[in-house]
Motif scaffolding. Structure first.
Motif, short mmCIF file in Angstrom:
data_model
loop_
_atom_site.label_atom_id
_atom_site.label_comp_id
_atom_site.label_asym_id
_atom_site.label_seq_id
_atom_site.Cartn_x
_atom_site.Cartn_y
_atom_site.Cartn_z
N ALA A 175 -65.18 -17.29 -19.23
CA ALA A 175 -63.77 -17.61 -19.47
C ALA A 175 -62.89 -16.37 -19.50
CB ALA A 175 -63.63 -18.38 -20.77
N GLY A 176 -63.50 -15.19 -19.48
CA GLY A 176 -62.73 -13.94 -19.46
C GLY A 176 -62.44 -13.35 -20.82
N ASP A 177 -63.12 -13.83 -21.86
CA ASP A 177 -62.94 -13.26 -23.20
C ASP A 177 -63.16 -11.75 -23.15
OD1 ASP A 177 -63.73 -16.03 -23.30
OD2 ASP A 177 -63.95 -15.82 -25.47
N ASP A 178 -62.37 -11.02 -23.92
CA ASP A 178 -62.55 -9.57 -24.04
C ASP A 178 -63.26 -9.33 -25.37
OD1 ASP A 178 -62.45 -6.83 -24.11
OD2 ASP A 178 -60.26 -6.69 -24.16
N ILE A 179 -64.59 -9.12 -25.30
CA ILE A 179 -65.41 -8.94 -26.49
C ILE A 179 -66.09 -7.58 -26.39
CG2 ILE A 179 -67.30 -9.85 -27.87
CD1 ILE A 179 -66.83 -12.56 -26.43
N THR A 180 -65.84 -6.73 -27.37
CA THR A 180 -66.40 -5.38 -27.36
C THR A 180 -67.15 -5.10 -28.66
OG1 THR A 180 -64.54 -4.64 -26.01
CG2 THR A 180 -65.84 -2.93 -27.09
N PHE A 181 -68.31 -4.43 -28.54
CA PHE A 181 -69.09 -3.97 -29.69
C PHE A 181 -69.34 -2.48 -29.53
CE2 PHE A 181 -69.94 -8.44 -30.01
CZ PHE A 181 -70.23 -8.68 -31.34
N SER A 182 -69.14 -1.72 -30.60
CA SER A 182 -69.42 -0.28 -30.61
C SER A 182 -70.24 0.05 -31.85
CB SER A 182 -68.13 0.54 -30.65
OG SER A 182 -67.40 0.36 -29.47
N PHE A 183 -71.26 0.90 -31.68
CA PHE A 183 -72.16 1.25 -32.78
C PHE A 183 -72.31 2.75 -32.94
CE2 PHE A 183 -73.47 -2.81 -31.06
CZ PHE A 183 -73.55 -3.61 -32.19
N ASP A 184 -72.39 3.18 -34.19
CA ASP A 184 -72.72 4.56 -34.53
C ASP A 184 -73.49 4.49 -35.86
OD1 ASP A 184 -72.92 7.30 -34.51
OD2 ASP A 184 -70.91 7.63 -35.34
N ALA A 185 -74.71 3.98 -35.79
CA ALA A 185 -75.53 3.74 -36.98
C ALA A 185 -76.76 4.63 -36.95
CB ALA A 185 -75.95 2.27 -37.04
N HIS A 186 -77.11 5.22 -38.11
CA HIS A 186 -78.20 6.18 -38.17
C HIS A 186 -78.99 6.05 -39.46
CE1 HIS A 186 -76.38 8.32 -34.77
NE2 HIS A 186 -75.24 7.97 -35.34
N LEU A 187 -80.29 6.31 -39.36
CA LEU A 187 -81.16 6.41 -40.53
C LEU A 187 -81.78 7.80 -40.48
CD1 LEU A 187 -82.48 5.04 -43.00
CD2 LEU A 187 -84.32 4.29 -41.47
N ALA A 188 -81.47 8.61 -41.48
CA ALA A 188 -81.95 10.00 -41.52
C ALA A 188 -83.46 10.05 -41.68
CB ALA A 188 -81.28 10.75 -42.67
N ALA A 189 -84.07 11.11 -41.18
CA ALA A 189 -85.52 11.28 -41.26
C ALA A 189 -86.00 11.23 -42.71
CB ALA A 189 -85.93 12.60 -40.61
N LYS A 190 -85.24 11.81 -43.62
CA LYS A 190 -85.65 11.83 -45.03
C LYS A 190 -85.66 10.43 -45.64
CE LYS A 190 -81.03 12.94 -46.83
NZ LYS A 190 -80.75 11.72 -47.55
N ASP A 191 -84.99 9.47 -44.99
CA ASP A 191 -84.91 8.10 -45.50
C ASP A 191 -85.77 7.12 -44.72
OD1 ASP A 191 -83.05 8.84 -47.48
OD2 ASP A 191 -81.41 8.72 -46.03
N THR A 192 -86.76 7.62 -44.00
CA THR A 192 -87.61 6.77 -43.16
C THR A 192 -88.14 5.56 -43.91
OG1 THR A 192 -88.27 8.60 -41.75
CG2 THR A 192 -89.74 6.73 -41.79
N ALA A 193 -88.49 5.71 -45.15
CA ALA A 193 -89.11 4.61 -45.91
C ALA A 193 -88.10 3.58 -46.40
CB ALA A 193 -89.88 5.18 -47.10
N ASP A 194 -86.80 3.82 -46.24
CA ASP A 194 -85.80 2.89 -46.78
C ASP A 194 -84.67 2.63 -45.78
OD1 ASP A 194 -84.13 1.31 -48.28
OD2 ASP A 194 -83.91 2.74 -49.92
N PRO A 195 -84.80 1.61 -44.93
CA PRO A 195 -83.77 1.33 -43.93
C PRO A 195 -82.41 0.95 -44.53
CG PRO A 195 -85.40 -0.43 -43.95
CD PRO A 195 -85.91 0.65 -44.85
N MET A 196 -82.37 0.67 -45.84
CA MET A 196 -81.10 0.34 -46.48
C MET A 196 -80.31 1.60 -46.86
SD MET A 196 -81.85 -3.18 -48.49
CE MET A 196 -83.56 -3.01 -48.95
N LYS A 197 -80.84 2.78 -46.50
CA LYS A 197 -80.10 4.03 -46.69
C LYS A 197 -79.42 4.46 -45.38
CE LYS A 197 -82.43 5.84 -50.71
NZ LYS A 197 -83.17 6.92 -51.30
#
Length: 192
Positions: free
Chosen positions: A62-84
């Protein structure tokens, strides 16, 4: 010995003597400090535990203009906790005179292979009732044929439906518009 052999032997002896003298002189001198550091002098940079980056538009007939952009990171020191996980993601959906956009603060990121699930709380939006609500998005990084899914496919639009728990979304059923997919997933490798 013929003349050619004598020259080769004498030349080799001179080279060995010069090499030995240089090594002895070098070992007697204190090491010199380099004046400038090089990239190889820097400590090796630790790989982050997981990441989801990039931007794409979704395909809609239908021509909808839908855009998604991501800049999400999990630091190495937080490997055990994805909620960080840290970072943001944004999405917008417009069709003719209707539309809305939202900016989300990441609260969880889990990746596996080329698939990422990220969730967060909406911090800015022009969609009534959406601010302060959690949403989740799933991305499948397939090069130029990326796919995407979102929690509100089953929970109702943000602000009107149920909120998913952290790191929960739907299967990546939507297709990315040709030529726009540049999502990049860094796979999570927790120590199990």
């Amino acid at each position: 010995m013929n003349r050619r052999t004598k020259i080769v032997v004498l030349g080799s002896a001179l080279l060995l003597t010069a090499g030995a003298a240089s090594a002895a002189t070098a070992s007697d001198e204190p090491p010199r400090q380099r004046e400038t550091a090089t990239a190889s002098d820097a400590p090796p940079r630790e790989r982050e535990a997981a990441a989801l980056t990039g931007t794409a538009k979704l395909y809609r007939s239908a021509g909808d203009d839908i855009t998604f952009s991501f800049d999400a990171h999990l630091a190495a020191k937080d490997t055990a906790d994805p909620m960080k996980a840290t970072g943001t993601f944004e999405f917008s959906h417009y069709l003719k005179d209707f539309g809305a956009r939202a900016k989300v603060k990441v609260d969880c990121l889990v990746t596996g292979g080329k698939v990422a699930v990220v969730s967060g709380v909406i911090t800015e939006s022009d969609l009534p009732g959406a601010e302060g609500k959690r949403v989740g998005v799933t991305v499948h990084d397939l090069g130029h044929h990326d796919r995407l899914g979102y929690s509100w496919a089953s929970t109702g639009r943000p602000g009107e439906g149920n909120e998913p728990p952290k790191c929960v979304s739907s299967a990546p059923y939507e297709k990315v518009k040709k030529g726009t997919g540049d999502f990049r997933v860094v796979p999570w490798q927790p120590k199990l």
